[in-house]
Design a protein around this motif. Structure first.
Motif, PDB file in Angstrom:
ATOM      1  N   ASP A 217       0.830  -1.206   0.000  1.00  0.00           N
ATOM      2  CA  ASP A 217       0.000   0.000   0.000  1.00  0.00           C
ATOM      3  C   ASP A 217       0.869   1.263   0.000  1.00  0.00           C
ATOM      4  O   ASP A 217       0.548   2.248  -0.681  1.00  0.00           O
ATOM      5  CB  ASP A 217      -0.933   0.013   1.212  1.00  0.00           C
ATOM      6  CG  ASP A 217      -2.041  -1.014   1.111  1.00  0.00           C
ATOM      7  OD1 ASP A 217      -2.304  -1.485  -0.014  1.00  0.00           O
ATOM      8  OD2 ASP A 217      -2.638  -1.354   2.153  1.00  0.00           O
ATOM      9  N   VAL A 218       1.959   1.241   0.771  1.00  0.00           N
ATOM     10  CA  VAL A 218       2.854   2.403   0.814  1.00  0.00           C
ATOM     11  C   VAL A 218       3.440   2.656  -0.573  1.00  0.00           C
ATOM     12  O   VAL A 218       3.482   3.797  -1.047  1.00  0.00           O
ATOM     13  CB  VAL A 218       3.979   2.172   1.844  1.00  0.00           C
ATOM     14  CG1 VAL A 218       5.053   3.252   1.717  1.00  0.00           C
ATOM     15  CG2 VAL A 218       3.412   2.181   3.257  1.00  0.00           C
ATOM     16  N   TRP A 219       3.888   1.580  -1.226  1.00  0.00           N
ATOM     17  CA  TRP A 219       4.450   1.744  -2.571  1.00  0.00           C
ATOM     18  C   TRP A 219       3.382   2.211  -3.553  1.00  0.00           C
ATOM     19  O   TRP A 219       3.628   3.109  -4.382  1.00  0.00           O
ATOM     20  CB  TRP A 219       5.050   0.425  -3.057  1.00  0.00           C
ATOM     21  CG  TRP A 219       5.440   0.486  -4.500  1.00  0.00           C
ATOM     22  CD1 TRP A 219       6.561   1.044  -5.030  1.00  0.00           C
ATOM     23  CD2 TRP A 219       4.665   0.008  -5.618  1.00  0.00           C
ATOM     24  NE1 TRP A 219       6.553   0.946  -6.403  1.00  0.00           N
ATOM     25  CE2 TRP A 219       5.393   0.315  -6.783  1.00  0.00           C
ATOM     26  CE3 TRP A 219       3.445  -0.645  -5.729  1.00  0.00           C
ATOM     27  CZ2 TRP A 219       4.930  -0.026  -8.053  1.00  0.00           C
ATOM     28  CZ3 TRP A 219       2.981  -0.980  -6.994  1.00  0.00           C
ATOM     29  CH2 TRP A 219       3.719  -0.664  -8.126  1.00  0.00           C
ATOM     30  N   HIS A 220       2.183   1.645  -3.467  1.00  0.00           N
ATOM     31  CA  HIS A 220       1.107   2.009  -4.387  1.00  0.00           C
ATOM     32  C   HIS A 220       0.727   3.472  -4.224  1.00  0.00           C
ATOM     33  O   HIS A 220       0.557   4.200  -5.217  1.00  0.00           O
ATOM     34  CB  HIS A 220      -0.107   1.114  -4.127  1.00  0.00           C
ATOM     35  CG  HIS A 220      -1.276   1.406  -5.021  1.00  0.00           C
ATOM     36  ND1 HIS A 220      -2.260   2.306  -4.674  1.00  0.00           N
ATOM     37  CD2 HIS A 220      -1.601   0.946  -6.262  1.00  0.00           C
ATOM     38  CE1 HIS A 220      -3.145   2.382  -5.646  1.00  0.00           C
ATOM     39  NE2 HIS A 220      -2.783   1.560  -6.621  1.00  0.00           N
ATOM     40  N   ASP A 221       0.595   3.938  -2.984  1.00  0.00           N
ATOM     41  CA  ASP A 221       0.239   5.336  -2.740  1.00  0.00           C
ATOM     42  C   ASP A 221       1.320   6.277  -3.273  1.00  0.00           C
ATOM     43  O   ASP A 221       1.017   7.332  -3.851  1.00  0.00           O
ATOM     44  CB  ASP A 221       0.025   5.578  -1.246  1.00  0.00           C
ATOM     45  CG  ASP A 221      -1.204   4.862  -0.716  1.00  0.00           C
ATOM     46  OD1 ASP A 221      -2.041   4.445  -1.525  1.00  0.00           O
ATOM     47  OD2 ASP A 221      -1.311   4.705   0.522  1.00  0.00           O
ATOM     48  N   ALA A 222       2.589   5.887  -3.064  1.00  0.00           N
ATOM     49  CA  ALA A 222       3.685   6.714  -3.573  1.00  0.00           C
ATOM     50  C   ALA A 222       3.670   6.743  -5.099  1.00  0.00           C
ATOM     51  O   ALA A 222       3.918   7.789  -5.714  1.00  0.00           O
ATOM     52  CB  ALA A 222       5.023   6.185  -3.063  1.00  0.00           C
ATOM     53  N   ARG A 223       3.362   5.611  -5.699  1.00  0.00           N
ATOM     54  CA  ARG A 223       3.310   5.547  -7.168  1.00  0.00           C
ATOM     55  C   ARG A 223       2.176   6.409  -7.713  1.00  0.00           C
ATOM     56  O   ARG A 223       2.349   7.133  -8.709  1.00  0.00           O
ATOM     57  CB  ARG A 223       3.120   4.097  -7.602  1.00  0.00           C
ATOM     58  CG  ARG A 223       2.887   3.893  -9.089  1.00  0.00           C
ATOM     59  CD  ARG A 223       4.093   4.251  -9.926  1.00  0.00           C
ATOM     60  NE  ARG A 223       3.796   4.144 -11.336  1.00  0.00           N
ATOM     61  CZ  ARG A 223       3.908   3.013 -12.042  1.00  0.00           C
ATOM     62  NH1 ARG A 223       4.303   1.898 -11.440  1.00  0.00           N
ATOM     63  NH2 ARG A 223       3.627   2.995 -13.330  1.00  0.00           N
ATOM     64  N   MET A 224       1.015   6.343  -7.063  1.00  0.00           N
ATOM     65  CA  MET A 224      -0.109   7.164  -7.508  1.00  0.00           C
ATOM     66  C   MET A 224       0.204   8.647  -7.361  1.00  0.00           C
ATOM     67  O   MET A 224      -0.119   9.457  -8.234  1.00  0.00           O
ATOM     68  CB  MET A 224      -1.368   6.805  -6.696  1.00  0.00           C
ATOM     69  CG  MET A 224      -1.921   5.412  -6.956  1.00  0.00           C
ATOM     70  SD  MET A 224      -2.466   5.145  -8.667  1.00  0.00           S
ATOM     71  CE  MET A 224      -1.046   4.269  -9.341  1.00  0.00           C
ATOM     72  N   VAL A 236      11.196   9.766  -5.973  1.00  0.00           N
ATOM     73  CA  VAL A 236      12.176   9.213  -5.035  1.00  0.00           C
ATOM     74  C   VAL A 236      11.473   8.375  -3.971  1.00  0.00           C
ATOM     75  O   VAL A 236      11.930   7.274  -3.622  1.00  0.00           O
ATOM     76  CB  VAL A 236      13.000  10.340  -4.383  1.00  0.00           C
ATOM     77  CG1 VAL A 236      13.860   9.792  -3.243  1.00  0.00           C
ATOM     78  CG2 VAL A 236      13.872  11.026  -5.423  1.00  0.00           C
ATOM     79  N   ARG A 237      10.338   8.880  -3.448  1.00  0.00           N
ATOM     80  CA  ARG A 237       9.602   8.116  -2.437  1.00  0.00           C
ATOM     81  C   ARG A 237       9.098   6.798  -3.019  1.00  0.00           C
ATOM     82  O   ARG A 237       9.075   5.773  -2.313  1.00  0.00           O
ATOM     83  CB  ARG A 237       8.433   8.955  -1.907  1.00  0.00           C
ATOM     84  CG  ARG A 237       8.837   9.942  -0.809  1.00  0.00           C
ATOM     85  CD  ARG A 237       7.633  10.578  -0.160  1.00  0.00           C
ATOM     86  NE  ARG A 237       6.978  11.525  -1.058  1.00  0.00           N
ATOM     87  CZ  ARG A 237       7.335  12.798  -1.173  1.00  0.00           C
ATOM     88  NH1 ARG A 237       8.337  13.273  -0.458  1.00  0.00           N
ATOM     89  NH2 ARG A 237       6.702  13.609  -2.003  1.00  0.00           N
ATOM     90  N   THR A 238       8.713   6.806  -4.292  1.00  0.00           N
ATOM     91  CA  THR A 238       8.272   5.567  -4.938  1.00  0.00           C
ATOM     92  C   THR A 238       9.405   4.560  -5.006  1.00  0.00           C
ATOM     93  O   THR A 238       9.228   3.376  -4.688  1.00  0.00           O
ATOM     94  CB  THR A 238       7.753   5.863  -6.354  1.00  0.00           C
ATOM     95  OG1 THR A 238       6.663   6.787  -6.284  1.00  0.00           O
ATOM     96  CG2 THR A 238       7.273   4.589  -7.035  1.00  0.00           C
ATOM     97  N   ASP A 239      10.582   5.015  -5.407  1.00  0.00           N
ATOM     98  CA  ASP A 239      11.740   4.115  -5.492  1.00  0.00           C
ATOM     99  C   ASP A 239      12.127   3.569  -4.122  1.00  0.00           C
ATOM    100  O   ASP A 239      12.461   2.390  -3.981  1.00  0.00           O
ATOM    101  CB  ASP A 239      12.929   4.847  -6.123  1.00  0.00           C
ATOM    102  CG  ASP A 239      12.696   5.203  -7.587  1.00  0.00           C
ATOM    103  OD1 ASP A 239      11.822   4.563  -8.206  1.00  0.00           O
ATOM    104  OD2 ASP A 239      13.379   6.111  -8.096  1.00  0.00           O
ATOM    105  N   LEU A 240      12.095   4.430  -3.099  1.00  0.00           N
ATOM    106  CA  LEU A 240      12.444   3.976  -1.759  1.00  0.00           C
ATOM    107  C   LEU A 240      11.425   2.960  -1.234  1.00  0.00           C
ATOM    108  O   LEU A 240      11.800   1.970  -0.589  1.00  0.00           O
ATOM    109  CB  LEU A 240      12.527   5.176  -0.807  1.00  0.00           C
ATOM    110  CG  LEU A 240      13.698   6.149  -1.042  1.00  0.00           C
ATOM    111  CD1 LEU A 240      13.583   7.346  -0.104  1.00  0.00           C
ATOM    112  CD2 LEU A 240      15.035   5.445  -0.828  1.00  0.00           C
ATOM    113  N   ALA A 241      10.148   3.199  -1.519  1.00  0.00           N
ATOM    114  CA  ALA A 241       9.110   2.270  -1.068  1.00  0.00           C
ATOM    115  C   ALA A 241       9.263   0.923  -1.766  1.00  0.00           C
ATOM    116  O   ALA A 241       9.063  -0.137  -1.152  1.00  0.00           O
ATOM    117  CB  ALA A 241       7.724   2.853  -1.336  1.00  0.00           C
TER     118      ALA A 241
END
Length: 272
Positions: A217-224, A236-241
């Motif tokens: 969910d953290v990665w999905h939210d960052a991707r969205m 950057v947050r997406t890559d880190l997640a």
């Protein structure tokens, strides 16, 4: 060896005839007549008057109404024009067309054509398939007759640790003793070890049954967020997640393997 002696080679031995590999015994699952119910149920589900088909057609009609209403909205039409540039339906073109725009289209459609009262009923009816009941029946008979179902074998990497972990937890709650002469000085030490490995195996190595979903969910939210804004910080947050999720998955797999090795090393002690 003297000059009068001649070297002799050993007598050739006959090649060993390998025995036929033993055939594993697999207990029978659901009888043939029970399995035959499933394809019959699927045919019944595909009939035009079945509840699932009626609900599906109603849902399709609602989608068409929303598409038609959206086409008359300037904002919706502008997004759609960018999406179909070049005559093909494109998913992610650039910063000017991302998932945020598609979500906005769905919001506009729902504002113009609100959810009808029957939508929750149709959603349940669309999922109410006779074939789902027959599939459950086949799996139930399989579990009763042989202790496992085909889905367990197809996903052995997750089903095997889960089943072993559940049995370790049961053993910890119902054990009456512990292995004599072992490194476990007390009954509590032994049952505590059983429970520790049970937690690892039943949670896929994460320790928390919800941790894998949380990371996703953290990665999905960052991707969205990255798709909506296109800002470097969100990327950057997406890559880190993503990295955090991959690292956690690797650590969880290592933990499961470690617990399974513990089970293998203690097979002789895993009894009540």
């Amino acid at each position: 060896m003297t000059s009068n002696e001649t070297a002799t080679s050993p007598e050739p031995t006959a090649p060993r005839v390998s025995e036929a590999a033993p055939v594993p015994v697999v207990r029978a699952g659901a009888p043939r007549w029970v399995r035959a119910l499933h394809p019959l149920a699927r045919k019944l589900d595909s009939l035009p008057f079945s509840p699932s088909q009626l609900a599906s057609r109603a849902d399709d009609a609602l989608w068409e109404r929303r598409q038609a209403a959206g086409a008359r909205n300037a904002e919706w039409a502008a997004i759609e024009e960018r999406r179909t540039t070049g005559g093909s339906a494109k998913v992610l073109l650039d910063d000017h067309l991302n998932w945020g725009h598609f979500e906005r289209q769905r919001e506009i459609e729902t504002e113009l054509v609100p959810d009808p009262w029957w939508l929750p009923v149709a959603a349940r009816a669309e999922r109410a398939k006779l074939s789902d009941l027959t599939a459950v029946l086949v799996e139930t008979v399989d579990r009763v007759r042989r202790g496992w179902v085909a889905a367990d074998a197809y996903n052995l990497g997750t089903s095997l640790p889960r089943h072993v972990g559940e049995q370790l937890a049961w053993l910890a709650d119902n054990a009456c003793g512990w292995p004599a002469g072992s490194k476990y000085a007390t009954f509590e030490d032994w049952t505590g070890e059983l429970r520790r490995h049970a937690v690892v195996l039943t949670t896929g190595g994460y320790g928390d049954p919800n941790e894998a979903d949380r990371l996703l969910d953290v990665w999905h939210d960052a991707r969205m967020a990255s798709d909506r804004t296109g800002e470097v910080g969100d990327e950057v947050r997406t890559d880190l997640a993503w990295k955090e999720m991959q690292d956690a998955e690797a650590a969880a797999e290592a933990a499961v393997k470690s617990s399974l090795r513990w089970v293998a090393d203690n097979l002789g002690a895993l009894w009540d």
